[in-house]
Design an enzyme around this catalytic site. Structure first.
Site, mmCIF file in Angstrom:
data_model
loop_
_atom_site.group_PDB
_atom_site.id
_atom_site.type_symbol
_atom_site.label_atom_id
_atom_site.label_comp_id
_atom_site.label_asym_id
_atom_site.label_seq_id
_atom_site.Cartn_x
_atom_site.Cartn_y
_atom_site.Cartn_z
ATOM 1 N N ARG A 1 0.806 -1.220 0.000
ATOM 2 C CA ARG A 1 0.000 0.000 0.000
ATOM 3 C C ARG A 1 0.837 1.268 0.000
ATOM 4 O O ARG A 1 0.363 2.339 -0.322
ATOM 5 C CB ARG A 1 -0.912 0.038 1.234
ATOM 6 C CG ARG A 1 -1.894 -1.115 1.310
ATOM 7 C CD ARG A 1 -2.545 -1.172 2.674
ATOM 8 N NE ARG A 1 -1.510 -1.416 3.687
ATOM 9 C CZ ARG A 1 -1.644 -1.165 4.987
ATOM 10 N NH1 ARG A 1 -2.765 -0.667 5.444
ATOM 11 N NH2 ARG A 1 -0.667 -1.439 5.828
ATOM 12 N N GLU B 1 6.847 7.642 11.700
ATOM 13 C CA GLU B 1 6.686 8.804 12.564
ATOM 14 C C GLU B 1 7.787 9.796 12.198
ATOM 15 O O GLU B 1 8.964 9.485 12.329
ATOM 16 C CB GLU B 1 6.817 8.418 14.037
ATOM 17 C CG GLU B 1 5.684 7.586 14.551
ATOM 18 C CD GLU B 1 5.849 7.218 16.025
ATOM 19 O OE1 GLU B 1 6.968 7.329 16.575
ATOM 20 O OE2 GLU B 1 4.851 6.795 16.617
ATOM 21 N N GLN C 1 6.772 26.371 15.189
ATOM 22 C CA GLN C 1 6.469 26.803 13.826
ATOM 23 C C GLN C 1 6.980 25.761 12.833
ATOM 24 O O GLN C 1 8.094 25.273 12.964
ATOM 25 C CB GLN C 1 7.151 28.158 13.555
ATOM 26 C CG GLN C 1 6.886 28.740 12.193
ATOM 27 C CD GLN C 1 7.488 30.142 12.049
ATOM 28 O OE1 GLN C 1 7.583 30.893 13.008
ATOM 29 N NE2 GLN C 1 7.877 30.483 10.844
ATOM 30 N N ASP C 2 6.151 25.414 11.859
ATOM 31 C CA ASP C 2 6.552 24.527 10.763
ATOM 32 C C ASP C 2 6.600 25.345 9.488
ATOM 33 O O ASP C 2 5.703 26.145 9.223
ATOM 34 C CB ASP C 2 5.552 23.383 10.582
ATOM 35 C CG ASP C 2 5.686 22.305 11.640
ATOM 36 O OD1 ASP C 2 6.560 22.411 12.512
ATOM 37 O OD2 ASP C 2 4.910 21.338 11.588
ATOM 38 N N ARG D 1 19.784 27.959 -0.526
ATOM 39 C CA ARG D 1 19.180 28.836 0.481
ATOM 40 C C ARG D 1 20.092 28.817 1.701
ATOM 41 O O ARG D 1 20.316 27.783 2.299
ATOM 42 C CB ARG D 1 17.773 28.356 0.840
ATOM 43 C CG ARG D 1 16.800 28.416 -0.330
ATOM 44 C CD ARG D 1 15.401 27.983 0.116
ATOM 45 N NE ARG D 1 14.493 27.890 -1.002
ATOM 46 C CZ ARG D 1 13.625 28.847 -1.360
ATOM 47 N NH1 ARG D 1 13.581 29.975 -0.687
ATOM 48 N NH2 ARG D 1 12.829 28.667 -2.394
ATOM 49 N N HIS E 1 21.713 30.790 6.837
ATOM 50 C CA HIS E 1 20.924 31.688 7.662
ATOM 51 C C HIS E 1 20.943 31.309 9.142
ATOM 52 O O HIS E 1 21.132 30.154 9.489
ATOM 53 C CB HIS E 1 19.458 31.685 7.207
ATOM 54 C CG HIS E 1 19.280 32.006 5.771
ATOM 55 N ND1 HIS E 1 18.369 31.359 4.981
ATOM 56 C CD2 HIS E 1 19.899 32.909 4.955
ATOM 57 C CE1 HIS E 1 18.414 31.849 3.747
ATOM 58 N NE2 HIS E 1 19.339 32.777 3.707
ATOM 59 N N LYS F 1 16.338 23.893 14.480
ATOM 60 C CA LYS F 1 15.503 23.395 13.396
ATOM 61 C C LYS F 1 15.630 21.881 13.278
ATOM 62 O O LYS F 1 16.719 21.327 13.455
ATOM 63 C CB LYS F 1 15.935 24.014 12.057
ATOM 64 C CG LYS F 1 15.800 25.515 12.002
ATOM 65 C CD LYS F 1 16.355 26.056 10.693
ATOM 66 C CE LYS F 1 16.274 27.567 10.655
ATOM 67 N NZ LYS F 1 16.918 28.095 9.442
ATOM 68 N N TYR G 1 10.695 22.142 7.647
ATOM 69 C CA TYR G 1 11.444 22.258 8.886
ATOM 70 C C TYR G 1 10.590 22.797 10.018
ATOM 71 O O TYR G 1 9.725 23.624 9.836
ATOM 72 C CB TYR G 1 12.716 23.069 8.725
ATOM 73 C CG TYR G 1 12.603 24.415 8.067
ATOM 74 C CD1 TYR G 1 12.746 25.577 8.813
ATOM 75 C CD2 TYR G 1 12.401 24.526 6.694
ATOM 76 C CE1 TYR G 1 12.671 26.827 8.210
ATOM 77 C CE2 TYR G 1 12.335 25.765 6.091
ATOM 78 C CZ TYR G 1 12.468 26.909 6.859
ATOM 79 O OH TYR G 1 12.393 28.144 6.269
ATOM 80 N N LYS H 1 19.328 38.675 -1.673
ATOM 81 C CA LYS H 1 19.858 38.820 -0.314
ATOM 82 C C LYS H 1 21.012 37.841 -0.081
ATOM 83 O O LYS H 1 22.043 38.200 0.477
ATOM 84 C CB LYS H 1 18.736 38.576 0.685
ATOM 85 C CG LYS H 1 19.064 39.039 2.085
ATOM 86 C CD LYS H 1 18.016 38.699 3.126
ATOM 87 C CE LYS H 1 16.610 38.991 2.720
ATOM 88 N NZ LYS H 1 15.649 38.783 3.820
ATOM 89 N N ASP H 2 20.836 36.573 -0.512
ATOM 90 C CA ASP H 2 21.860 35.560 -0.259
ATOM 91 C C ASP H 2 23.123 35.758 -1.095
ATOM 92 O O ASP H 2 24.157 35.184 -0.786
ATOM 93 C CB ASP H 2 21.294 34.157 -0.487
ATOM 94 C CG ASP H 2 20.423 33.675 0.664
ATOM 95 O OD1 ASP H 2 20.422 34.319 1.735
ATOM 96 O OD2 ASP H 2 19.730 32.652 0.501
#
Length: 189
Positions: free
Chosen positions: A23, A28, A46-47, A58, A61, A71, A131, A168-169
């Site tokens: 299936r 988890e 926060q997710d 990216r 940071h 994170k 994250y 910015k990066d």
């Protein structure tokens, strides 16, 4: 779940137990009691999710205190090279990093603690990256270091000419040129 230590204490790879049959599969992706016992005692609030194409980088940071974040990161589609750089002044691993391929196929995750700069490069045609953060995003607390800092020697596994960065990066300083807001001797949890 299995906790795998890395070359930097407190940065862990997490591999879930995946149960599959005709299936599909089940696992988890997070369990608070296991996390508190095996990684650290924190509460995720926060997710976030991002979608990116091949070559997108990216990072690197971080959030400055008092808005600093840990994170727990994973890929739900595709493959990325995920990187955590120790930027804690006085740390025996200051300027060192952990780099791990996270894939939807492996379902592996990386825990990036407070005091680290974080970033990733997309290695597949497309990737969806999720994250969990243990503090809310605060734009006034943004910090970053250059993803291509020559002294860090990070192999992003993509041709630098193909790297796709935000405006910015493209303009972050090298680690040596920033005043890191993190002190190794100050507990962040």
């Amino acid at each position: 779940m299995t906790r795998i230590e890395t070359i930097i204490p407190d940065v862990f790879i997490i591999e879930p137990k995946v149960f599959g049959d005709s299936r599909g599969y089940f696992f988890e992706s997070f369990r608070d009691d296991w996390f508190r016992e095996n990684i650290c005692k924190t509460t995720f609030v926060q997710d976030n999710e991002s979608s990116s194409s091949y070559g997108v980088v990216r990072g690197l940071h971080f959030q400055k205190p008092p808005f600093t974040q840990s994170k727990l990161v994973r890929v739900v589609e595709g493959k990325v090279l995920d990187v955590a750089v120790d930027i804690r002044k006085g740390s025996p691993t200051f300027g060192k990093y952990v780099a791990v391929e996270l894939t939807a196929e492996k379902h592996n995750m990386l825990f990036v603690p407070r005091g680290f700069a974080h970033g990733f490069a997309v290695l597949s045609e497309h990737a969806v990256f999720q994250y969990k953060c243990d503090n809310y995003y605060a734009p006034q607390a943004e910090g970053a270091i250059a993803y291509d800092d020559k002294e860090l020697h990070i192999d992003w596994q993509i041709d630098p000419a193909e790297a796709i960065l935000s405006e910015k990066d493209k303009n972050h300083k090298a680690l040596r040129d920033i005043d890191s807001p993190f002190d190794y001797n100050i507990k962040l949890y």
